[in-house]
Design an enzyme around this catalytic site. Structure first.
Site, PDB file in Angstrom:
ATOM      1  CB  VAL A  77      56.372  46.868  35.952  1.00 16.49           C
ATOM      2  CG1 VAL A  77      55.828  45.491  36.266  1.00 16.49           C
ATOM      3  CG2 VAL A  77      57.820  46.800  35.500  1.00 16.49           C
ATOM      4  CB  CYS A  78      50.989  46.017  34.062  1.00 13.74           C
ATOM      5  SG  CYS A  78      49.247  45.843  34.523  1.00 13.74           S
ATOM      6  CB  VAL A  79      50.204  47.771  39.576  1.00 14.79           C
ATOM      7  CG1 VAL A  79      48.803  48.124  39.131  1.00 14.79           C
ATOM      8  CG2 VAL A  79      50.243  47.411  41.046  1.00 14.79           C
TER       9      VAL A  79
END
Length: 119
Positions: A77-79
């Protein structure tokens, strides 16, 4: 063939997540490898542990979790996109992990193809 998958849409407002899941499942069944699934933009909503779909509806998050568990698929998941949408370590579903765009770049380097689902 080794695939990287990019999911840009949430689980219930667009077909992209279901299509990505079905693609990954079919690719694995045909003997291909999924290097990583990267969730970006609204796609990060696939990774929340807070969703409670009705019992007669599909549970997209659980589908991804089972795929990852059964086939050792890396779900990232992209931070930055996650933080913008309230997805943090405290409400991240098991099987997903938070990291940066470097993981997407690595997918592009390591995989033979990157397949994108959603705008």
């Amino acid at each position: 063939m080794k695939f990287g998958i990019l999911v840009n849409e949430g689980p219930y407002n667009h077909q992209a997540s279901d299509s990505a899941f079905q693609f990954a499942k079919a690719a694995l069944e045909k003997g291909h490898e999924i290097f990583r699934v990267f969730f970006y933009y609204d796609g990060v909503n696939n990774a929340t542990s807070l969703g409670q779909p009705p019992s007669d509806d599909r549970n997209v998050t659980k589908n991804w979790q089972k795929l990852a568990e059964d086939h050792k698929v890396d779900l990232v998941v992209c931070v930055a996109a996650g933080l913008r949408r309230g997805i943090v370590d405290g409400n991240l579903a098991p099987g997903f992990r938070i990291s940066g765009l470097g993981q997407l770049i690595e997918s592009g380097i390591q995989a033979d193809r990157i397949v994108t689902f959603g705008d």
